[in-house]
Write an enzyme that holds these catalytic residues in place. Structure first.
Site, PDB file in Angstrom:
ATOM      1  N   ASN A 108      -9.008   5.031   7.773  1.00 47.93           N
ATOM      2  CA  ASN A 108      -9.037   3.777   7.032  1.00 47.93           C
ATOM      3  C   ASN A 108      -7.641   3.403   6.611  1.00 47.93           C
ATOM      4  OD1 ASN A 108      -9.101   4.626   3.707  1.00 47.93           O
ATOM      5  ND2 ASN A 108      -9.616   6.214   5.181  1.00 47.93           N
ATOM      6  N   ASP A 109      -7.312   2.143   6.794  1.00 47.81           N
ATOM      7  CA  ASP A 109      -6.067   1.556   6.334  1.00 47.81           C
ATOM      8  C   ASP A 109      -6.148   0.066   6.596  1.00 47.81           C
ATOM      9  OD1 ASP A 109      -3.123   1.282   5.650  1.00 47.81           O
ATOM     10  OD2 ASP A 109      -3.418   3.445   5.544  1.00 47.81           O
TER      11      ASP A 109
ATOM     12  N   GLY B 105      -2.622   9.772   4.542  1.00 49.40           N
ATOM     13  CA  GLY B 105      -3.638   9.948   5.572  1.00 49.40           C
ATOM     14  C   GLY B 105      -4.961   9.328   5.173  1.00 49.40           C
ATOM     15  N   LYS B 106      -5.105   8.997   3.880  1.00 45.33           N
ATOM     16  CA  LYS B 106      -6.362   8.435   3.357  1.00 45.33           C
ATOM     17  C   LYS B 106      -7.554   9.238   3.880  1.00 45.33           C
ATOM     18  CE  LYS B 106      -4.391   3.841   2.563  1.00 45.33           C
ATOM     19  NZ  LYS B 106      -3.000   4.115   2.963  1.00 45.33           N
ATOM     20  N   ARG B 107      -7.422  10.567   3.915  1.00 39.77           N
ATOM     21  CA  ARG B 107      -8.449  11.430   4.468  1.00 39.77           C
ATOM     22  C   ARG B 107      -9.666  11.462   3.551  1.00 39.77           C
ATOM     23  NH1 ARG B 107      -5.483  10.701   8.443  1.00 39.77           N
ATOM     24  NH2 ARG B 107      -4.709  12.422   9.737  1.00 39.77           N
TER      25      ARG B 107
END
Lengths: 307, 307
Positions: A108-109, B105-107
């Site tokens: 996600n971004d 990384g928005k993991r």
């Protein structure tokens, strides 16, 4: 530009299952990892190479009866760039053997950054005058918390290259309700996410009635599976949580449409570690994986009639 | 076990800036990439090697005036495992030069899978009897949509290894409100996420009053920055959207506490591509990055008084 390719495979194999390739080094039988550890020592590189070999044999053992594999990116990143190379090689190998490949990255971004993730996992990037395909999966799981700016960059590539995405909607874990079940004007957040999936996918609907924008809906919430199936008629479901997390086949059946389509059910550990549960010779790990895949298919097909 | 290390650096450099290393191959000056493309052809490998060289020179040019770098994982994954190797090498190099490193990384995932992401990016994994550090960043951005099950696995590693996380709260993009602004009993979802950040971080509060659980709050929403700063007194903010996305220093100031602490502001393209904007000799790209970093520091410090 939809999930038609995946759904065709499901119909021809009469099996709505995806095998989760979430390999830890401890799953790899000793005889298989020994030579890699001898060659490269106790390193990330040796681990990654052993895991590739393991994945390859699992794929060989199931590719004629299971339509798809799902690679959980975390288990590859855990072995650094060597692990990520194994992810790349496993994706290529599974596609070579005719399987549909889902990368479970929950990426996600926004904007240009989401375009970069899209190029990485589903598309290609241009180096000089050459087009290169970094990972080349058929579908990617994504997280929609950032809204349309995070999903829109994926859609042109889904259309042009016949790829798909699965957006996290109602996840299988116990605390998924902390945010996902919150009510906004009486409608839970997960249902609002579901409505957006229908909207995002609206112009990519394929021959079976499903768009290129799927959703992740956990097997552990059978009531939500039923209500979301009704609310999201054009959205293919990826259903985690079968078996190990407690989701049974009877409950999962509610996530399918009247033709027995519209969902694919994941199993990871139960397939990968079937040889441990069976307590068979570890050299038969791939055979045990196949036997578990057959058992699961029969379990699901008790409740689901395809076609 | 908090953001003390980062905050100490911010105080000593009097600069609450993080430089975003989000490199596309097109940012790398021709003279620098030529030798790599000559050697390895138009390949992902050549691109990844050129980008490492570029990152190295940017780091050398700014490491004495900018406390931290943030690597956007998407731009490395775009070059396949070669790109991910460059990410690994860049993290190591930046830490060697004394910088605090955030992997953007928005993991997100749950349970054992989130443990694998934690081991990958902030911790270590065990191969035989050897402990290996795959990426080794100081902090990781994460997405909290899955609830506590997705965040809890990170916390022991944050405590044991003095690492941190930034949870997406109110992102900088135009459509961030689609989900994040939805009102639940009068409280927007992003504020509920913020409340959880305070809860998740409660037992990791450090010397400056901030926990190991930070939040991402966009520079483009100055009112929310102010209200969240008040609502989340122990949560360090990572603020994207300065400059290119339209967030000004005056508006950002509201995200800081009365001591001028509690936030770090990201700039990526403006620093990386400063040489293009300056129209200077491309061989001076790192010098231009340094000049832009100084300009940004001065801009921010017009509004923020540290200490």
């Amino acid at each position: 530009m939809s999930f038609d390719r995946l759904i065709s495979k499901i119909i021809s194999m009469k099996n709505p299952t995806v095998a989760g390739l979430d390999p830890k080094l401890e799953y790899v039988p000793d005889y298989l990892k020994k030579s890699f550890l001898d060659e490269d020592g106790e390193t990330l590189k040796a681990a990654a190479k052993a895991i590739f070999k393991y994945n390859q044999q699992i794929i060989d053992a199931i590719c004629d009866i299971v339509p798809a594999v799902k690679l959980q990116a975390a288990y590859y990143e855990m072995y650094g760039h060597h692990g990520v190379k194994t992810m790349e090689r496993t994706i290529r190998y599974a596609r070579l053997r005719g399987m549909y490949v889902i990368t479970d990255g929950k990426r996600n971004d926004i904007g240009a950054t989401m375009e970069a993730y899209t190029a990485a996992h589903l598309g290609s990037c241009t180096i000089g005058e050459s087009e290169c395909e970094p990972f080349g999966a058929d579908a990617l799981t994504v997280n929609g918390y950032l809204g349309t700016d995070g999903i829109a960059p994926l859609l042109p590539v889904c259309k042009q290259r016949d790829r798909g995405i699965f957006v996290l909607c109602k996840t299988s874990n116990p605390s998924s309700g902390e945010f996902q079940d919150l009510l906004i004007d009486g409608v839970p957040l997960y249902a609002r996410m579901g409505d957006k999936c229908e909207e995002w996918g609206a112009d990519t609907i394929g021959a079976y009635g499903y768009s290129a924008v799927g959703a992740v809906v956990g097997a552990t919430y059978p009531e939500q599976l039923v209500s979301l199936r009704e609310r999201m008629p054009h959205t293919m479901f990826l259903v985690p949580g079968y078996g190990a997390q407690g989701g049974g086949a009877a409950g999962i059946a509610g996530g399918f449409d009247k033709n027995g389509l519209g969902a694919i059910v994941n199993s990871s550990r139960a397939i990968l570690c079937a040889y441990k549960k069976e307590q068979c010779d570890e050299r038969d790990f791939a055979g045990a994986a196949r036997r578990e895949a057959i058992r699961m298919r029969e379990d699901l097909m008790t409740y689901i009639k395809i076609g």
